[in-house]
Design a protein around this motif. Sequence first.
Motif, PDB file in Angstrom:
ATOM      1  N   VAL A  56      -2.358  10.359   9.626  1.00 43.30           N
ATOM      2  CA  VAL A  56      -2.629   9.308  10.612  1.00 43.30           C
ATOM      3  C   VAL A  56      -2.315   7.934  10.023  1.00 43.30           C
ATOM      4  O   VAL A  56      -1.715   7.073  10.686  1.00 43.30           O
ATOM      5  CB  VAL A  56      -4.097   9.375  11.088  1.00 43.30           C
ATOM      6  N   ALA A  57      -2.688   7.728   8.752  1.00 42.33           N
ATOM      7  CA  ALA A  57      -2.421   6.440   8.104  1.00 42.33           C
ATOM      8  C   ALA A  57      -0.921   6.173   8.037  1.00 42.33           C
ATOM      9  O   ALA A  57      -0.466   5.057   8.318  1.00 42.33           O
ATOM     10  CB  ALA A  57      -3.025   6.428   6.699  1.00 42.33           C
ATOM     11  N   LEU A  58      -0.136   7.188   7.665  1.00 43.22           N
ATOM     12  CA  LEU A  58       1.318   7.013   7.606  1.00 43.22           C
ATOM     13  C   LEU A  58       1.873   6.640   8.975  1.00 43.22           C
ATOM     14  O   LEU A  58       2.681   5.709   9.105  1.00 43.22           O
ATOM     15  CB  LEU A  58       1.973   8.299   7.102  1.00 43.22           C
ATOM     16  N   ILE A 316       9.867   9.916  11.245  1.00 41.17           N
ATOM     17  CA  ILE A 316       9.056  11.000  10.678  1.00 41.17           C
ATOM     18  C   ILE A 316       9.901  11.873   9.755  1.00 41.17           C
ATOM     19  O   ILE A 316       9.491  12.197   8.622  1.00 41.17           O
ATOM     20  CB  ILE A 316       8.422  11.845  11.797  1.00 41.17           C
ATOM     21  N   PHE A 317      11.098  12.263  10.204  1.00 38.73           N
ATOM     22  CA  PHE A 317      11.966  13.071   9.359  1.00 38.73           C
ATOM     23  C   PHE A 317      12.347  12.328   8.081  1.00 38.73           C
ATOM     24  O   PHE A 317      12.524  12.941   7.025  1.00 38.73           O
ATOM     25  CB  PHE A 317      13.251  13.447  10.114  1.00 38.73           C
ATOM     26  N   PHE A 322       9.400  11.615   1.334  1.00 39.52           N
ATOM     27  CA  PHE A 322       8.959  10.685   0.299  1.00 39.52           C
ATOM     28  C   PHE A 322       7.442  10.615   0.248  1.00 39.52           C
ATOM     29  O   PHE A 322       6.846  10.509  -0.823  1.00 39.52           O
ATOM     30  CB  PHE A 322       9.547   9.301   0.568  1.00 39.52           C
ATOM     31  N   TRP A 323       6.820  10.693   1.414  1.00 38.74           N
ATOM     32  CA  TRP A 323       5.358  10.682   1.488  1.00 38.74           C
ATOM     33  C   TRP A 323       4.763  11.893   0.787  1.00 38.74           C
ATOM     34  O   TRP A 323       3.766  11.786   0.071  1.00 38.74           O
ATOM     35  CB  TRP A 323       4.945  10.646   2.945  1.00 38.74           C
ATOM     36  N   ALA A 335      -5.506   4.620  -3.807  1.00 39.61           N
ATOM     37  CA  ALA A 335      -5.198   3.718  -2.700  1.00 39.61           C
ATOM     38  C   ALA A 335      -5.506   4.372  -1.361  1.00 39.61           C
ATOM     39  O   ALA A 335      -6.037   3.732  -0.445  1.00 39.61           O
ATOM     40  CB  ALA A 335      -3.734   3.301  -2.757  1.00 39.61           C
ATOM     41  N   LEU A 336      -5.190   5.667  -1.239  1.00 39.42           N
ATOM     42  CA  LEU A 336      -5.434   6.373   0.016  1.00 39.42           C
ATOM     43  C   LEU A 336      -6.925   6.500   0.314  1.00 39.42           C
ATOM     44  O   LEU A 336      -7.319   6.562   1.482  1.00 39.42           O
ATOM     45  CB  LEU A 336      -4.796   7.765  -0.020  1.00 39.42           C
ATOM     46  N   ALA A 337      -7.764   6.539  -0.724  1.00 49.74           N
ATOM     47  CA  ALA A 337      -9.205   6.568  -0.476  1.00 49.74           C
ATOM     48  C   ALA A 337      -9.627   5.319   0.286  1.00 49.74           C
ATOM     49  O   ALA A 337     -10.460   5.379   1.204  1.00 49.74           O
ATOM     50  CB  ALA A 337      -9.965   6.675  -1.799  1.00 49.74           C
ATOM     51  N   GLY A 338      -9.045   4.166  -0.073  1.00 44.36           N
ATOM     52  CA  GLY A 338      -9.325   2.942   0.667  1.00 44.36           C
ATOM     53  C   GLY A 338      -8.707   2.951   2.048  1.00 44.36           C
ATOM     54  O   GLY A 338      -9.347   2.543   3.029  1.00 44.36           O
ATOM     55  N   VAL A 339      -7.455   3.427   2.146  1.00 41.31           N
ATOM     56  CA  VAL A 339      -6.767   3.468   3.439  1.00 41.31           C
ATOM     57  C   VAL A 339      -7.500   4.399   4.401  1.00 41.31           C
ATOM     58  O   VAL A 339      -7.666   4.087   5.588  1.00 41.31           O
ATOM     59  CB  VAL A 339      -5.306   3.902   3.256  1.00 41.31           C
TER      60      VAL A 339
END
Length: 399
Positions: A56-58, A316-317, A322-323, A335-339
């Motif tokens: 969802v964040a991405l 998305i493709f 890379f994600w 960082a994702l814990a904060g996001v």
Amino acid sequence: MPPIADHRSSPWSVFLIFLRLGLTSFGGPIAHLGYFREAFVIRRQWLSERSYAELVALCQFLPGPASSQVGIALGLSRAGYSGAVAAWAGFTLPSAIALILFAVGLTHYGGALPNGALHGLKVVAVAVVAQAVWGMARTLCRGALRMALMLIAAGVVLLTPSAWAQVGVMIAAGMAGLLLFKPQTRAEPDALPIAISRRAGALWLMLFVLLLMGLPILAGWVSNPTLALVDAFYRTGSLVFGGGHVVLPLLQAEVVPSQWVSNDVFLAGYGATQAVPGPLFTFAAFLGASMSHAPSGWLGGAIALLAIFAPSFLLIFGALPFWASLRKSPRTQAALAGVNAAVVGLLLAALYRPVWTSAIFNGYDLALALLALVALMVWKLPPWLVVISGGLLGTLPNL
């Protein structure tokens, strides 16, 4: 990463799952994320709560309709490219077909709904979003720091209601996560298998940029109404941050001044779009079918629909390969814990505005929202049944 074969489904099964969501997911993009969480995290366990929040964040960072992009990514992870198309088709076609029928029909589509039914669906959306906020907060906002980040994010977005504020909040939350949370090494992040190489991802991103830059130039050189239509809707789908209602004023600026669609027709279509489930981007299908020049009708609707969603597929493709690698880094995890905490804050803010403020006007609305919440969280009724029941109960005050 586990082999993708362990997680595959047939495109047809993916289509049927998303078709049910496409027929019953009322309430806009934030509510859609709640429906997706219930369907794929809780019920089918396709991915973990953390993986879902990261996805969802991405999609919140990328331009385009976030809920549709989450669906495309889920379909891609289950059945490859064909699964991505199947997920999009199942979730999108019901509302797109309904809006094209309205555009070419002789009667007003909104008149088919009993008085109060649409409002009842909005009230149910309050319960759907509240359930999602509660469930995600319990998993992703443990501890005082994460809870504080969630509340700060919600407060900033409520005080500064813009798509750029949402993006800025998540960037700031990611930086705060790097500073506040100690990176933890994990053997492997929660699986979200994506069978696309980084090279292929780079090619998809290059194609996205090439079309974004090339279509306006080509449309300026060649006087062709179909090409102009594709350019206008592709550009809109490429540059909208925040999705949902944000796309409506941009589409109005494209089609009304050019006299492709009159303002009265545009507003009628806007009203009908609120009455159908699925993504609000399907409003493009209505506009394409209502064009004052060719292509119009079913062909115009299909072209506009594909053009506005094409950037979502390409992004998305291009971004997921890379994600998938980036999210393995311990610093990325910090960082994702904060996001992730900020994402819950964004949902909390959306629960108040626009979901609550557009649905809860009196005691009956509040009682119906609480009943829907109990039905979802205590009685564990399927969301589609709660949605239909909410629409029916919404008509009672008007009888």
